[in-house]
Scaffold this motif. Structure first.
Motif, PDB file in Angstrom:
ATOM      1  N   ASP A   1      -6.297  -4.631   7.038  1.00 49.54           N
ATOM      2  CA  ASP A   1      -5.640  -4.290   5.945  1.00 49.54           C
ATOM      3  C   ASP A   1      -5.830  -5.564   4.809  1.00 49.54           C
ATOM      4  OD1 ASP A   1      -3.726  -3.503   4.009  1.00 49.54           O
ATOM      5  OD2 ASP A   1      -2.330  -3.213   5.392  1.00 49.54           O
TER       6      ASP A   1
ATOM      7  N   ALA B   1      -3.443  -5.716   1.880  1.00 55.92           N
ATOM      8  CA  ALA B   1      -2.162  -6.728   2.116  1.00 55.92           C
ATOM      9  C   ALA B   1      -2.456  -8.029   2.134  1.00 55.92           C
ATOM     10  CB  ALA B   1      -1.378  -5.876   3.336  1.00 55.92           C
ATOM     11  N   LEU B   2      -3.519  -8.246   2.864  1.00 56.77           N
ATOM     12  CA  LEU B   2      -3.742  -9.705   3.265  1.00 56.77           C
ATOM     13  C   LEU B   2      -4.180 -10.422   1.631  1.00 56.77           C
ATOM     14  CD1 LEU B   2      -6.128  -9.748   6.007  1.00 56.77           C
ATOM     15  CD2 LEU B   2      -3.781 -10.795   6.117  1.00 56.77           C
TER      16      LEU B   2
ATOM     17  N   ILE C   1      -0.263  -9.410   9.843  1.00 57.60           N
ATOM     18  CA  ILE C   1      -1.035  -8.399   9.030  1.00 57.60           C
ATOM     19  C   ILE C   1      -2.268  -7.970   9.927  1.00 57.60           C
ATOM     20  CG2 ILE C   1      -1.936  -7.312   6.827  1.00 57.60           C
ATOM     21  CD1 ILE C   1      -0.028  -9.297   5.478  1.00 57.60           C
TER      22      ILE C   1
END
Length: 172
Positions: free
Chosen positions: A28, A31-32, A24
């Motif tokens: 981001d 998302a992480l 990733i």
């Protein structure tokens, strides 16, 4: 259903989630945060499930396998509990950094290293020992309890380090 296979399946999922984080973009952070949240909760629930169901029975039935610490089931169990404590500490260390920063990524990487070393030892030692010394019925009964615990604690458990010697004393 076999507790040994459920633990191996969990290990594969842990490896998969660490791999996802590595892929990733650090920018981001949404998302992480979500993937790390899932992974950290999973790591905590997995360790607690092992400590409640797998290791107490291993202490009763095992003999120590392969390169077990001092060649005994007590040694391999003590090492595993110490590893779980190190992993809990490594997971806590990730939370000290801003998501997506190099320091955060480094801390996640360290948690991955700690976890990977533990899984390798557990797969060579405790799981091998249990497959050799525990009946299929026992492995199935524990798998049912283990699966139910993990399902109930899908969002994680309160991480609590344990004294390895006290754990062995209580369950051995």
């Amino acid at each position: 259903m076999d507790i040994c296979q459920l633990i191996l399946d969990d290990h594969a999922e842990q490896r998969r989630l660490f791999s996802i984080i590595e892929q990733i973009d650090p920018k981001d952070t949404d998302a992480l945060t979500k993937v790390w949240g899932r992974l950290s909760a999973f790591l905590d629930a997995h360790a607690e499930a092992e400590e409640r169901f797998f290791y107490p029975e291993l202490l009763k039935l095992g003999e120590g396998a392969n390169d077990a610490e001092d060649g005994t089931v007590e040694g391999e169990t003590e090492d595993a509990i110490e590893d779980h404590n190190k992993l809990r500490d490594a997971v806590k260390a990730v939370e000290q950094h801003k998501v997506g920063t190099q320091a955060w990524l480094d801390a996640v990487g360290e948690a991955n290293v700690v976890n990977s070393k533990h899984m390798g030892e557990e797969e060579r030692q405790g799981l091998t020992d249990f497959r050799i010394n525990a009946s299929l019925d026992t492995r199935h009964e524990l798998a049912v309890k283990y699966a139910a615990f993990e399902a109930e604690h899908i969002t994680g458990v309160k991480p609590v380090n344990k004294d390895p010697d006290a754990y062995i004393e209580k369950h051995g």
